[in-house]
Design a protein around this motif. Structure first.
Motif, mmCIF file in Angstrom:
data_model
loop_
_atom_site.group_PDB
_atom_site.id
_atom_site.type_symbol
_atom_site.label_atom_id
_atom_site.label_comp_id
_atom_site.label_asym_id
_atom_site.label_seq_id
_atom_site.Cartn_x
_atom_site.Cartn_y
_atom_site.Cartn_z
ATOM 1 N N GLY A 52 22.771 50.617 64.248
ATOM 2 C CA GLY A 52 21.934 51.461 65.080
ATOM 3 C C GLY A 52 22.628 51.817 66.379
ATOM 4 O O GLY A 52 22.584 52.970 66.830
ATOM 5 N N SER A 55 25.048 54.504 65.713
ATOM 6 C CA SER A 55 24.452 55.828 65.509
ATOM 7 C C SER A 55 23.969 56.403 66.833
ATOM 8 O O SER A 55 24.069 57.606 67.061
ATOM 9 C CB SER A 55 23.307 55.739 64.509
ATOM 10 O OG SER A 55 22.219 55.067 65.091
ATOM 11 N N HIS A 83 29.296 53.497 61.071
ATOM 12 C CA HIS A 83 27.824 53.466 61.035
ATOM 13 C C HIS A 83 27.345 53.409 59.585
ATOM 14 O O HIS A 83 26.501 52.580 59.235
ATOM 15 C CB HIS A 83 27.287 54.707 61.742
ATOM 16 C CG HIS A 83 25.864 55.047 61.413
ATOM 17 N ND1 HIS A 83 24.812 54.262 61.816
ATOM 18 C CD2 HIS A 83 25.332 56.078 60.717
ATOM 19 C CE1 HIS A 83 23.680 54.805 61.371
ATOM 20 N NE2 HIS A 83 23.974 55.901 60.698
ATOM 21 N N SER A 480 16.584 60.132 68.105
ATOM 22 C CA SER A 480 17.283 58.952 67.595
ATOM 23 C C SER A 480 17.210 57.796 68.585
ATOM 24 O O SER A 480 17.079 56.641 68.186
ATOM 25 C CB SER A 480 18.732 59.293 67.276
ATOM 26 O OG SER A 480 19.496 59.351 68.443
ATOM 27 N N PHE A 484 15.528 54.296 67.723
ATOM 28 C CA PHE A 484 16.268 53.030 67.843
ATOM 29 C C PHE A 484 15.493 52.040 68.696
ATOM 30 O O PHE A 484 15.317 50.878 68.312
ATOM 31 C CB PHE A 484 17.645 53.312 68.447
ATOM 32 C CG PHE A 484 18.476 52.081 68.660
ATOM 33 C CD1 PHE A 484 18.957 51.365 67.571
ATOM 34 C CD2 PHE A 484 18.778 51.631 69.928
ATOM 35 C CE1 PHE A 484 19.730 50.228 67.759
ATOM 36 C CE2 PHE A 484 19.545 50.500 70.122
ATOM 37 C CZ PHE A 484 20.016 49.799 69.033
ATOM 38 N N GLN A 487 12.505 50.167 67.214
ATOM 39 C CA GLN A 487 12.718 49.069 66.287
ATOM 40 C C GLN A 487 12.648 47.711 66.982
ATOM 41 O O GLN A 487 12.409 46.695 66.345
ATOM 42 C CB GLN A 487 14.060 49.229 65.561
ATOM 43 C CG GLN A 487 14.224 50.545 64.847
ATOM 44 C CD GLN A 487 12.985 50.979 64.117
ATOM 45 O OE1 GLN A 487 12.388 50.208 63.364
ATOM 46 N NE2 GLN A 487 12.540 52.211 64.361
#
Lengths: 556, 112, 213
Positions: A52, A55, A83, A480, A484, A487
């Motif tokens: 993550g 990315s 990634h 994104s 991220f 999470q």
């Protein structure tokens, strides 16, 4: 400190009760599939954070046009490959293996896996493999050829770096680990079922893992042989020219072998998710699955067809048109069994009394969003369209709809679903719902716009892009970052609930009917106190009033 | 089991002579050896004094068929598929099916 | 079948519903599926490289020469004999004649070692005399360098399997000698046999494709 835990988490020896060090050693050397499953999940979580971070770095660099965050373009070139490697080989596959290690032996009524020591060995291959694969970061020699490692870019002429050799060897080791796991699952499922658990009585998650294990067994070794050939070509330049046209080799050969693995690999990454979703939807709709036998056969059909479609990744390489058309046809055929599964899930929910707890939210969102990914797959399966869209962001959007909205969402559904069984406690439902909504919304924010970018012709894996794409890229980048960060809500929820969650009873969701819901939460060291017995369900679709029929609910 | 006929063999005291030709697997062994010899002769008939050459398609097809027959014999008799349940036979057949897919898909049909 | 059921019962790990074989045998078959696919990858790659038009591939019969083929045919013969002696180990063990099982096991190991020895000799000969360009840039390859490359990777990978098989067989032999493997543990020997026969089976294919066709 004193270690207090229940079930399989409790220390086995007196020493381990008082010493954390001994307790951890006990975990590291364990042969208990449940503990190994948890170790897989922890490892996968770490690698997910790592992938993550990579990315997010990519997206931050692309947020604005022109070099800003990363000044070194060759460092950027390495990031997409790293990634992908982290997410595919070290996150998704181990995460599913982890859940399966825990759940499959219990679902079939076995005390453990068939080869417990092999199970432990297969897990411990992974950390060294991860270190080798990402060794380039410590040695400043990052492979820049992406996760596909196409020669000639990946041979010793264009990638004369140690990091690339370590990456290849790391990947071979991951392959060994997952094949050992697959051998273990097959022997377990075929040979260790309890009384009454015939093959066509198996819960669908177990079926999914069986089919996945077959895929791993038949596909992964082909990647191993391709990587072996690549290693020899890299190690002994001037002797081995398998892929280098300068010596009569054939770069297309590598792509064939690579995709013979990597196309089945997408099914390796999604079929366990299908299985999890099947379990979740049954329990939260309080109905048995619609069309069980067809669900099983469509999984098998997906697996077999999955071996016959690999060249659709190579439409732009100039292979013969007849071959391309054949592969296009077979690729589109896969939409049929997948469609059967989607409609069977919908039919399972139809008329059920649905509870929308977090696992069910993830499962239903998966249905919708995975369908988008599946449809864009049918689009790129068409040869003329694919030649336009090849290597653009459209493909990036497609794979992320399949892997993030597919594999990741189902993995979340599975982990939330079995969390009470893993730990004996419920997760925090509010945090779970917040996590779900943020994830579901920001997956779309991040990836949907990439379809448009691809259509407009933005190539993937590039360090920079045309200024006219800036706004869309900014939206995707913001999405994104939020995705991220969201999470961490999940991780915090898991850690907090492990100690402080509401205590879960044995059948935590009240409607669970498979064997794992019949035993204590968390399960004891050998799962069952008494010899388990499975009272066969009527799995066929029968009349509406009969047990197992369309309108039959579990709590009737 | 490979020796299901041998387990019931009352002839317990046999030596190292030709006695063990009575068992099935020794016949298989003999067949494997003979087929190996035939395989060597097919591409080079002059070994046994023949003065002609087989045509190339015949050589390729017959060698592949012979290899497959030998493979089948080893799997069927020595790996005891003869005494196994259909499920194990299915598992054993799976790699043949998949490697057929692979080879056909990968073969340079019209020049790559 | 009586002994099979006995060894099944001894395997306490097996469940009520099963395929009727031991876990070990099922695991070995699954492993062999994986191993076969590794060889399939290499062999399919070989086929593609060889039959791409303009690959400048020599006819193996001519490239290896008359004696090269004969020597390898002898090697095939040795491996097949080693395979049949592995069947004898199991047969004698099932009859309870452990002394003779041990002798056949030694013969099996010996066959594997002779195979490796002949192959080592062949490799040395090929590298030193036939393909000097491999380590000396002063020489030119007479035909496609992939001929040697695919030869090395296929026979090398197979040779590695033979080496592993010899080590496996030595372990079984030591178990037989120390009495840890008794006449009831037929499944242990049978599983080792499965691996050893598989190595033989693959060699039949490699021999045909690399040397004969």
């Amino acid at each position: 400190m004193e270690i207090k835990a229940k079930g399989y988490l409790s220390p086995l020896t007196e020493e381990a009760k008082t010493s954390l060090w001994v307790y951890l050693k006990e975990w590291a050397c364990t042969t208990d599939a449940k503990r190994i499953g948890i170790m897989y999940l922890l490892f996968a979580t770490f690698m997910a954070i790592w992938g993550g971070i990579l990315s997010v770095i990519i997206r931050l660099e692309l947020a604005q046009h022109g070099p800003d965050l990363i000044m070194d373009a060759s460092f950027y070139n390495a990031l997409p490959g790293m990634h992908a490697t982290a997410m595919i080989f070290f996150f998704i596959i181990p995460a599913f293996t982890g859940v399966a290690n825990f759940v499959v032996p219990i679902q079939i009524g076995a005390p453990d896996m068939a080869f417990p020591k092999l199970n432990n060995a297969a897990f411990w291959i992974l950390p060294p493999a991860a270190i080798l694969t990402f060794a380039g970061f410590f040695m400043n020699s990052l492979p820049e050829f992406g996760w596909t490692a196409y020669p000639p870019l990946s041979n010793s002429v264009y990638s004369p770096i140690w990091g690339a050799d370590f990456w290849v060897i790391g990947l071979i080791l991951v392959g060994v680990s997952s094949t050992l796991g697959a051998v273990n699952f097959l022997a377990t499922v075929f040979n260790m079922r309890c009384k009454g658990m015939k093959l066509f009585q198996l819960p669908l998650f177990t079926w999914a893992m069986t089919v996945t294990s077959f895929l791993i067994l038949a596909a992964t070794p082909v990647l191993t042989s391709a990587l072996l050939m690549l290693t020899f070509e890299r190690m002994f330049p001037g002797v081995f020219y398998f892929f280098n046209p300068a010596g009569g080799g054939d770069p297309i050969l590598y792509q064939h072998l690579f995709w013979f693995y990597s196309h089945p690999a997408v099914y390796i990454m999604i079929l366990p998710g299908f299985g999890m979703v099947s379990e979740v939807i049954q329990v939260f709709s309080r109905k048995h699955i619609f069309g069980y036998v067809l669900m099983v056969w469509s999984m098998i059909a997906i697996a077999v067809l999955g071996f016959l479609v690999w060249a659709h990744h190579m439409f732009a390489t100039g292979i013969a048109l007849e071959i391309r058309v054949g592969f296009m046809f077979l690729t589109m055929l896969i939409a049929v069994p997948t469609g059967i599964k989607i409609f069977s899930w919908l039919a399972t929910m139809w008329g059920g009394s649905i509870k929308f707890d977090t696992p069910m939210l993830f499962a239903t969102a998966f249905l919708g969003m995975f369908t988008i990914g599946g449809l864009s797959g049918v689009v790129v399966a068409a040869v003329p369209v694919d030649i336009q869209l090849h290597d653009t962001y459209y493909v990036v959007a497609h794979i992320h709809y399949v892997l993030v909205a597919g594999s990741l969402m189902t993995a979340f559904a599975g982990v939330y679903f079995w969390f009470p069984k893993f730990t004996g406690r419920f997760y925090n439902e509010l945090l779970g719902k917040v996590h779900f909504w943020l994830t579901a919304i920001f997956i779309n924010v991040t990836f949907f716009i990439q379809h448009w970018l691809g259509m407009k012709g933005m190539p993937r894996r590039y360090y920079d892009y045309d200024p006219s794409f800036e706004l869309a890229n900014l939206i995707s980048s913001v999405g994104s970052v939020v995705l991220f960060l969201a999470q961490f809500i999940f991780i915090a929820n898991m850690i907090w609930s492990w100690r402080n969650g509401k205590v879960a009873e044995d059948n935590a969701w009240k409607d669970g009917f498979t064997l794992e819901w019949q035993i204590t939460s968390p399960p004891d060291h050998h799962n069952f106190h008494h010899e388990p017995y499975w009272k066969p369900l009527i799995r066929q679709h029968v009349g509406p009033d009969q047990p197992g029929g369309l309108w039959h609910r579990y709590d009737d | 089991m490979a020796s299901h006929d041998a387990t019931s063999d009352p002839n317990e005291g046999w030596g190292w002579g030709f006695d063990f030709l009575y068992s099935q697997y020794m016949w298989v062994w003999l067949a494997l050896l003979i087929l190996t010899l035939v395989e060597v002769v097919i591409p080079e008939p002059e070994i046994i004094g023949l003065s002609f050459q087989f045509s190339r398609p015949f050589v390729v097809i017959s060698l592949i068929s012979l290899a497959l027959v030998k493979t089948w014999m080893v799997a069927w008799y020595y790996m005891h598929l003869i005494a196994e349940r259909p499920s194990i036979i299915l598992i054993a057949c799976a790699p043949f099916l998949f490697s057929l897919f692979l080879t056909i898909g990968i073969f340079p049909w019209n020049g790559g | 079948m009586a002994s099979q059921n006995a060894s099944l019962a001894a395997d306490s790990m097996i469940g009520e519903e099963s395929l009727g074989v031991t876990n070990g045998k099922l695991g070995m078959w699954a492993f062999l599926v994986m191993d076969a696919m590794t060889f399939a990858g290499l062999l399919a790659g070989y086929a593609r490289l060889r039959w791409t038009p303009g690959s400048d591939w020599p006819l193996p019969i001519e490239a290896f020469g008359f004696t090269g083929i004969q020597l390898t045919a002898l090697n095939t013969f040795i491996l097949i004999c080693s395979s049949v002696s592995m069947v004898h180990v199991l047969a004698e063990q099932m009859r309870g004649n452990m002394e003779r099982a041990k002798k056949w096991m030694l013969f099996t190991i010996f066959g594997g070692l002779v195979f490796l020895g002949i192959q080592g000799f062949e490799w040395t000969h090929l590298i030193m005399d036939m393909w000097p360009y491999l380590f000396d840039e002063g020489y030119e390859a007479a035909y496609s360098v992939n001929f040697a490359a695919t030869f090395f990777i296929l026979t090398g990978f197979h040779g590695m399997h033979v080496s592993v098989g010899v080590i496996y067989n030595v372990i079984i032999y030591l178990g037989l000698r120390s009495g840890k493997i008794t006449k009831d543990d037929t499944s242990v020997v049978e599983i080792a046999g499965l691996y050893w026969h598989f190595v033989d089976l693959v060699w039949i294919l490699v021999f045909t494709f690399v040397y004969l066709i």
